[in-house]
Design a protein around this motif. Structure first.
Motif, mmCIF file in Angstrom:
data_model
loop_
_atom_site.group_PDB
_atom_site.id
_atom_site.type_symbol
_atom_site.label_atom_id
_atom_site.label_comp_id
_atom_site.label_asym_id
_atom_site.label_seq_id
_atom_site.Cartn_x
_atom_site.Cartn_y
_atom_site.Cartn_z
ATOM 1 N N SER A 162 -11.559 107.562 17.394
ATOM 2 C CA SER A 162 -12.506 108.665 17.533
ATOM 3 C C SER A 162 -11.900 109.787 18.367
ATOM 4 C CB SER A 162 -13.795 108.191 18.210
ATOM 5 O OG SER A 162 -14.440 107.213 17.445
ATOM 6 N N LEU A 163 -12.391 110.986 18.122
ATOM 7 C CA LEU A 163 -12.028 112.150 18.919
ATOM 8 C C LEU A 163 -13.253 113.027 19.075
ATOM 9 C CD1 LEU A 163 -8.571 113.433 17.572
ATOM 10 C CD2 LEU A 163 -9.030 112.462 19.832
ATOM 11 N N ALA A 204 -18.977 112.314 11.240
ATOM 12 C CA ALA A 204 -18.848 113.492 12.098
ATOM 13 C C ALA A 204 -20.214 113.947 12.586
ATOM 14 C CB ALA A 204 -18.173 114.630 11.327
ATOM 15 N N THR A 205 -20.226 114.514 13.794
ATOM 16 C CA THR A 205 -21.437 115.117 14.344
ATOM 17 C C THR A 205 -21.064 116.424 15.010
ATOM 18 O OG1 THR A 205 -22.400 112.936 14.782
ATOM 19 C CG2 THR A 205 -23.390 114.831 15.887
ATOM 20 N N MET A 214 -15.808 113.089 15.932
ATOM 21 C CA MET A 214 -15.294 112.469 14.717
ATOM 22 C C MET A 214 -15.022 110.999 14.999
ATOM 23 S SD MET A 214 -14.792 114.693 12.151
ATOM 24 C CE MET A 214 -13.432 114.047 11.205
ATOM 25 N N ASN A 215 -15.618 110.134 14.184
ATOM 26 C CA ASN A 215 -15.450 108.687 14.330
ATOM 27 C C ASN A 215 -14.794 108.110 13.083
ATOM 28 O OD1 ASN A 215 -16.916 108.794 16.812
ATOM 29 N ND2 ASN A 215 -18.832 108.719 15.659
ATOM 30 N N ASN A 216 -14.306 106.882 13.230
ATOM 31 C CA ASN A 216 -13.668 106.189 12.111
ATOM 32 C C ASN A 216 -12.662 107.099 11.407
ATOM 33 O OD1 ASN A 216 -13.094 104.152 10.269
ATOM 34 N ND2 ASN A 216 -14.840 104.655 8.949
ATOM 35 N N GLU A 218 -6.235 110.863 6.250
ATOM 36 C CA GLU A 218 -6.524 112.103 5.537
ATOM 37 C C GLU A 218 -7.306 113.110 6.377
ATOM 38 O OE1 GLU A 218 -7.142 108.954 4.521
ATOM 39 O OE2 GLU A 218 -9.055 108.832 3.420
ATOM 40 N N ASP A 219 -7.727 112.723 7.567
ATOM 41 C CA ASP A 219 -8.342 113.674 8.487
ATOM 42 C C ASP A 219 -7.304 114.471 9.269
ATOM 43 O OD1 ASP A 219 -10.792 111.159 9.213
ATOM 44 O OD2 ASP A 219 -11.058 112.939 7.953
#
Length: 113
Positions: free
Chosen positions: A17-18, A65-66, A80-82, A86-87
């Motif tokens: 996560s970031l 994402a939130t 951003m999780n999981n 490709e992210d």
């Protein structure tokens, strides 16, 4: 002068996560809608999430994402999780109203084992 500065990017393993941050200055942040874009190598800049009267997420990040904001602090966020390989991209903060759109310089996110 409108200034947007992103931070929080870096190297993260798949599944990690970031939280990206965007610090705004030089204008009334609360009067603008907030968006996050990203640009992967060799690809065009594309929207990731938008927060206006309602929130929108690109299908590729929906559920992972939130987008949020703190108008008192003049800051926007993208959690951003999981994360997936490709992210990997440069992520840009953006603010917009009916007449203008502004972008920050971007922060690199690399998802790799």
């Amino acid at each position: 002068q409108v200034q947007l500065v992103e931070s929080g990017g870096g190297l993260v393993q798949p599944g990690g996560s970031l939280r990206l941050s965007c610090t705004a200055s030089g204008f009334t942040f609360s009067r603008y809608d907030l968006s996050w874009y990203r640009q992967a190598p060799g690809k065009k800049r594309a929207i990731v999430a938008y927060l206006g009267a309602s929130a929108y997420y690109d299908p590729s990040v929906r559920g992972r994402a939130t987008i949020s904001r703190d108008d008192d602090k003049g800051m926007g966020f993208l959690q951003m999780n999981n994360l997936k390989p490709e992210d990997t991209a440069v992520y840009f903060c953006s603010v917009s109203d009916a007449d203008d759109q502004y972008y920050g310089q971007g922060t690199q996110v690399t998802v790799s084992p």
